[in-house]
Design a protein around this motif. Structure first.
Motif, PDB file in Angstrom:
ATOM      1  N   ILE A  38      -1.195   2.832  -2.456  1.00 50.09           N
ATOM      2  CA  ILE A  38      -2.302   3.042  -3.381  1.00 50.09           C
ATOM      3  C   ILE A  38      -2.119   4.415  -4.015  1.00 50.09           C
ATOM      4  CG2 ILE A  38      -4.800   3.339  -3.608  1.00 50.09           C
ATOM      5  CD1 ILE A  38      -3.951   0.445  -3.057  1.00 50.09           C
ATOM      6  N   THR A  39      -2.084   4.454  -5.335  1.00 46.71           N
ATOM      7  CA  THR A  39      -1.898   5.725  -6.031  1.00 46.71           C
ATOM      8  C   THR A  39      -3.106   6.031  -6.906  1.00 46.71           C
ATOM      9  OG1 THR A  39      -0.755   4.651  -7.886  1.00 46.71           O
ATOM     10  CG2 THR A  39       0.602   5.482  -6.057  1.00 46.71           C
ATOM     11  N   MET A  40      -3.273   7.324  -7.163  1.00 36.58           N
ATOM     12  CA  MET A  40      -4.372   7.778  -8.018  1.00 36.58           C
ATOM     13  C   MET A  40      -3.920   9.042  -8.737  1.00 36.58           C
ATOM     14  SD  MET A  40      -8.319   8.460  -7.026  1.00 36.58           S
ATOM     15  CE  MET A  40      -9.514   8.855  -8.315  1.00 36.58           C
ATOM     16  N   LYS A  41      -3.798   8.977 -10.051  1.00 34.64           N
ATOM     17  CA  LYS A  41      -3.256  10.102 -10.815  1.00 34.64           C
ATOM     18  C   LYS A  41      -4.317  11.130 -11.209  1.00 34.64           C
ATOM     19  CE  LYS A  41       0.649   7.452 -12.592  1.00 34.64           C
ATOM     20  NZ  LYS A  41       1.342   6.923 -13.783  1.00 34.64           N
ATOM     21  N   ARG A  42      -5.566  10.677 -11.352  1.00 35.91           N
ATOM     22  CA  ARG A  42      -6.638  11.600 -11.749  1.00 35.91           C
ATOM     23  C   ARG A  42      -7.889  11.311 -10.932  1.00 35.91           C
ATOM     24  NH1 ARG A  42      -7.979  10.196 -17.373  1.00 35.91           N
ATOM     25  NH2 ARG A  42      -9.546  11.825 -17.147  1.00 35.91           N
ATOM     26  N   ALA A  43      -8.676  12.373 -10.684  1.00 34.54           N
ATOM     27  CA  ALA A  43      -9.926  12.217  -9.939  1.00 34.54           C
ATOM     28  C   ALA A  43     -10.888  11.330 -10.722  1.00 34.54           C
ATOM     29  CB  ALA A  43     -10.559  13.575  -9.681  1.00 34.54           C
ATOM     30  N   GLY A  44     -11.750  10.618  -9.977  1.00 33.71           N
ATOM     31  CA  GLY A  44     -12.726   9.790 -10.663  1.00 33.71           C
ATOM     32  C   GLY A  44     -13.225   8.647  -9.814  1.00 33.71           C
ATOM     33  N   GLY A  62      12.852  17.451  10.751  1.00 37.36           N
ATOM     34  CA  GLY A  62      11.884  17.496  11.848  1.00 37.36           C
ATOM     35  C   GLY A  62      10.819  16.421  11.791  1.00 37.36           C
ATOM     36  N   ASP A  63      11.005  15.419  10.918  1.00 39.06           N
ATOM     37  CA  ASP A  63       9.979  14.405  10.667  1.00 39.06           C
ATOM     38  C   ASP A  63      10.222  13.091  11.388  1.00 39.06           C
ATOM     39  OD1 ASP A  63       8.731  16.149   8.971  1.00 39.06           O
ATOM     40  OD2 ASP A  63       9.241  15.077   7.120  1.00 39.06           O
ATOM     41  N   LEU A  64       9.135  12.334  11.508  1.00 35.77           N
ATOM     42  CA  LEU A  64       9.173  10.923  11.877  1.00 35.77           C
ATOM     43  C   LEU A  64       8.864  10.115  10.623  1.00 35.77           C
ATOM     44  CD1 LEU A  64       6.734  11.024  14.947  1.00 35.77           C
ATOM     45  CD2 LEU A  64       9.216  11.413  14.989  1.00 35.77           C
ATOM     46  N   LEU A  65       9.561   9.023  10.414  1.00 36.33           N
ATOM     47  CA  LEU A  65       9.157   8.071   9.383  1.00 36.33           C
ATOM     48  C   LEU A  65       8.356   6.989  10.088  1.00 36.33           C
ATOM     49  CD1 LEU A  65       9.275   7.224   6.388  1.00 36.33           C
ATOM     50  CD2 LEU A  65      11.177   5.717   7.020  1.00 36.33           C
ATOM     51  N   VAL A  66       7.082   6.862   9.727  1.00 38.63           N
ATOM     52  CA  VAL A  66       6.176   5.932  10.400  1.00 38.63           C
ATOM     53  C   VAL A  66       5.863   4.748   9.490  1.00 38.63           C
ATOM     54  CG1 VAL A  66       3.878   5.642  11.443  1.00 38.63           C
ATOM     55  CG2 VAL A  66       5.146   7.786  11.767  1.00 38.63           C
ATOM     56  N   ARG A  67       6.045   3.570  10.025  1.00 34.18           N
ATOM     57  CA  ARG A  67       5.608   2.347   9.339  1.00 34.18           C
ATOM     58  C   ARG A  67       4.141   2.160   9.669  1.00 34.18           C
ATOM     59  NH1 ARG A  67       3.577  -1.239   7.094  1.00 34.18           N
ATOM     60  NH2 ARG A  67       4.352  -3.338   6.677  1.00 34.18           N
ATOM     61  N   ILE A  68       3.275   2.308   8.656  1.00 29.96           N
ATOM     62  CA  ILE A  68       1.824   2.278   8.884  1.00 29.96           C
ATOM     63  C   ILE A  68       1.331   0.831   8.996  1.00 29.96           C
ATOM     64  CG2 ILE A  68      -0.430   2.907   7.942  1.00 29.96           C
ATOM     65  CD1 ILE A  68       0.912   5.248   6.516  1.00 29.96           C
ATOM     66  N   GLY A 133      -0.695  10.736   1.535  1.00 24.20           N
ATOM     67  CA  GLY A 133      -1.725  10.203   2.404  1.00 24.20           C
ATOM     68  C   GLY A 133      -1.306   8.889   3.042  1.00 24.20           C
ATOM     69  N   SER A 134      -2.275   8.216   3.686  1.00 24.98           N
ATOM     70  CA  SER A 134      -1.965   7.053   4.535  1.00 24.98           C
ATOM     71  C   SER A 134      -2.148   5.699   3.871  1.00 24.98           C
ATOM     72  CB  SER A 134      -2.833   7.110   5.792  1.00 24.98           C
ATOM     73  OG  SER A 134      -4.215   7.099   5.446  1.00 24.98           O
ATOM     74  N   TYR A 135      -2.520   5.641   2.604  1.00 22.23           N
ATOM     75  CA  TYR A 135      -2.672   4.345   1.942  1.00 22.23           C
ATOM     76  C   TYR A 135      -1.303   3.868   1.449  1.00 22.23           C
ATOM     77  CZ  TYR A 135      -7.700   5.472   1.640  1.00 22.23           C
ATOM     78  OH  TYR A 135      -8.998   5.807   1.911  1.00 22.23           O
ATOM     79  N   ALA A 136      -0.408   3.615   2.380  1.00 24.87           N
ATOM     80  CA  ALA A 136       0.959   3.250   2.035  1.00 24.87           C
ATOM     81  C   ALA A 136       1.613   2.551   3.221  1.00 24.87           C
ATOM     82  CB  ALA A 136       1.760   4.504   1.667  1.00 24.87           C
ATOM     83  N   GLU A 137       2.734   1.909   2.963  1.00 27.05           N
ATOM     84  CA  GLU A 137       3.452   1.211   4.036  1.00 27.05           C
ATOM     85  C   GLU A 137       4.206   2.174   4.949  1.00 27.05           C
ATOM     86  OE1 GLU A 137       4.564  -3.166   2.497  1.00 27.05           O
ATOM     87  OE2 GLU A 137       5.571  -1.566   1.378  1.00 27.05           O
ATOM     88  N   TYR A 138       4.600   3.336   4.411  1.00 26.81           N
ATOM     89  CA  TYR A 138       5.345   4.319   5.202  1.00 26.81           C
ATOM     90  C   TYR A 138       4.820   5.725   4.931  1.00 26.81           C
ATOM     91  CZ  TYR A 138       8.879   0.654   5.862  1.00 26.81           C
ATOM     92  OH  TYR A 138       9.522  -0.516   6.189  1.00 26.81           O
ATOM     93  N   ILE A 139       5.022   6.608   5.917  1.00 25.91           N
ATOM     94  CA  ILE A 139       4.698   8.016   5.736  1.00 25.91           C
ATOM     95  C   ILE A 139       5.644   8.843   6.595  1.00 25.91           C
ATOM     96  CG2 ILE A 139       2.946   8.080   7.580  1.00 25.91           C
ATOM     97  CD1 ILE A 139       1.350  10.022   5.766  1.00 25.91           C
ATOM     98  N   ALA A 303      -7.717  -5.455   3.141  1.00 25.03           N
ATOM     99  CA  ALA A 303      -6.276  -5.370   2.908  1.00 25.03           C
ATOM    100  C   ALA A 303      -5.982  -4.127   2.070  1.00 25.03           C
ATOM    101  CB  ALA A 303      -5.788  -6.613   2.177  1.00 25.03           C
ATOM    102  N   LEU A 304      -4.717  -3.700   2.051  1.00 23.10           N
ATOM    103  CA  LEU A 304      -4.344  -2.530   1.249  1.00 23.10           C
ATOM    104  C   LEU A 304      -4.726  -2.721  -0.222  1.00 23.10           C
ATOM    105  CD1 LEU A 304      -2.922   0.246   1.168  1.00 23.10           C
ATOM    106  CD2 LEU A 304      -0.772  -0.983   0.728  1.00 23.10           C
ATOM    107  N   ALA A 305      -4.546  -3.930  -0.726  1.00 26.80           N
ATOM    108  CA  ALA A 305      -4.861  -4.210  -2.134  1.00 26.80           C
ATOM    109  C   ALA A 305      -6.359  -4.146  -2.422  1.00 26.80           C
ATOM    110  CB  ALA A 305      -4.313  -5.572  -2.533  1.00 26.80           C
ATOM    111  N   GLU A 306      -7.187  -4.095  -1.364  1.00 30.14           N
ATOM    112  CA  GLU A 306      -8.650  -4.070  -1.535  1.00 30.14           C
ATOM    113  C   GLU A 306      -9.254  -2.682  -1.289  1.00 30.14           C
ATOM    114  OE1 GLU A 306      -9.921  -8.534  -0.140  1.00 30.14           O
ATOM    115  OE2 GLU A 306      -9.347  -7.123   1.444  1.00 30.14           O
ATOM    116  N   VAL A 307      -8.428  -1.638  -1.367  1.00 33.72           N
ATOM    117  CA  VAL A 307      -8.926  -0.286  -1.104  1.00 33.72           C
ATOM    118  C   VAL A 307     -10.048   0.098  -2.066  1.00 33.72           C
ATOM    119  CG1 VAL A 307      -8.308   2.155  -1.308  1.00 33.72           C
ATOM    120  CG2 VAL A 307      -6.940   0.649   0.118  1.00 33.72           C
TER     121      VAL A 307
END
Length: 329
Positions: A38-44, A62-68, A133-139, A303-307
């Motif tokens: 989920i992306t957001m380019k401008r506040a609103g 030093g990172d972990l790649l996490v499948r959310i 942020g966490s609205y994604a498949e990976y972080i 669902a993610l698509a319903e954020v």
């Protein structure tokens, strides 16, 4: 799928194949170079939240790649969504294109210097200070940062709501000095922070009075509150009761308003105050989750698509406990 109404204590709703197969290792060779987010380019408004395909993050050494597998929508997410980037920076926040503050998932791969975890470990944490942020498949998250392992027997849907709500409740109750035989008043006892606060205060041995609306009185009592004040019928400010700790878990009152209810030496604490997240607190609430002392209340699952729909629900101000986002991929 539409947002499902749950209104239950989660134990737990989001079991994935990796949980069901134990410690089965993930085949990293099939990891995609792009992911859904989920992306957001401008506040609103919530309408600006868009389901997009973006590059999968590459973990630093030093990172972990996490499948959310699960994330949440908090009041803080809604506030940040509306906040212009310049204002966010003034408050010390890092504006980002992909929102979301907390998550639970599985370690997919590790950077060359990441320690303490292996591929397949189930983890949860916050995204504070991160580029994404966490609205994604990976972080990608620092292995030595705000991330810890999920206790055995606890699912993603139960772990994901803990870092923000439970840590805030724990930190503020400790700041207020809640403990054995303390008389604790919790305003906003049916929200995410409030539902955790009731459970944590009871675990500490306090006598707990929760404040909630008529529709949530039974819920707060079921969480362990000794007394519940229905604010639609009785104003807690005029209750005449005395408390050692008053915790405003929704930031809607002030010490000036509530001071006359405090015992000598009592303390008023509120979520309006800024606090610094620590790994020590995250480990503390992890232990509470592992022992069964706290269990998140889940209002609805999306669902993610319903954020966008999930944000609108939180924005109405009447959610009970937590709002979960499933990210099944």
């Amino acid at each position: 799928m539409h947002g499902r109404h749950s209104h239950h204590l989660a134990r737990t709703s989001l079991k994935s194949p990796i949980e069901q197969k134990g410690s089965e290792m993930i085949d990293q060779t099939h990891q995609s170079t792009t992911m859904q987010a989920i992306t957001m380019k401008r506040a609103g408004s919530a309408d600006r939240l868009t389901l997009s395909e973006v590059p999968t993050p590459v973990p630093d050494p030093g990172d972990l790649l996490v499948r959310i597998h699960a994330a949440t929508v908090t009041r803080g997410d809604v506030v940040m969504r509306k906040m212009p980037k310049l204002v966010a920076r003034l408050f010390g926040e890092r504006p980002r294109t992909i929102p979301g503050y907390e998550y639970a998932g599985v370690v997919e791969s590790l950077g060359s210097r990441a320690e303490g975890y292996t591929v397949g470990d189930r983890v949860f944490g916050t995204t504070s200070g991160l580029r994404q942020g966490s609205y994604a498949e990976y972080i990608a998250v620092p292995a030595n940062g705000m991330v810890v392992s999920i206790p055995e027997g606890v699912g993603f849907g139960e772990a994901a709501p803990v870092p923000v709500g439970a840590m805030a409740a724990f930190d503020f109750l400790c700041l207020g000095g809640a403990g054995e035989r303390s008389r604790v008043l919790i305003n906003g006892a049916s929200g995410s922070v409030g539902t955790f606060a009731v459970q944590i205060a009871k675990h500490l041995g306090s006598h707990v009075t929760g404040v909630a609306g008529s529709s949530n009185v039974e819920l707060v009592a079921a969480l362990g509150a000794d007394d519940v004040i229905d604010y639609t019928k009785d104003d807690p400010v005029n209750s005449g009761r005395i408390f050692d700790v008053i915790f405003d878990a929704v930031g809607k009152t002030s010490e000036k308003q509530m001071n006359h209810l405090l015992a000598e030496g009592g303390r008023f604490v509120t979520t309006k105050a800024r606090r610094r997240e620590t790994r020590k607190s995250l480990l503390a609430v992890r232990d509470l989750l592992a022992s069964g002392a706290i269990t998140p209340v889940v209002d609805r699952t999306y669902a993610l698509a319903e954020v966008t729909e999930a944000h609108r629900h939180v924005e109405q101000g009447h959610k009970r406990g937590n709002i979960l986002i499933r990210i099944d991929g």
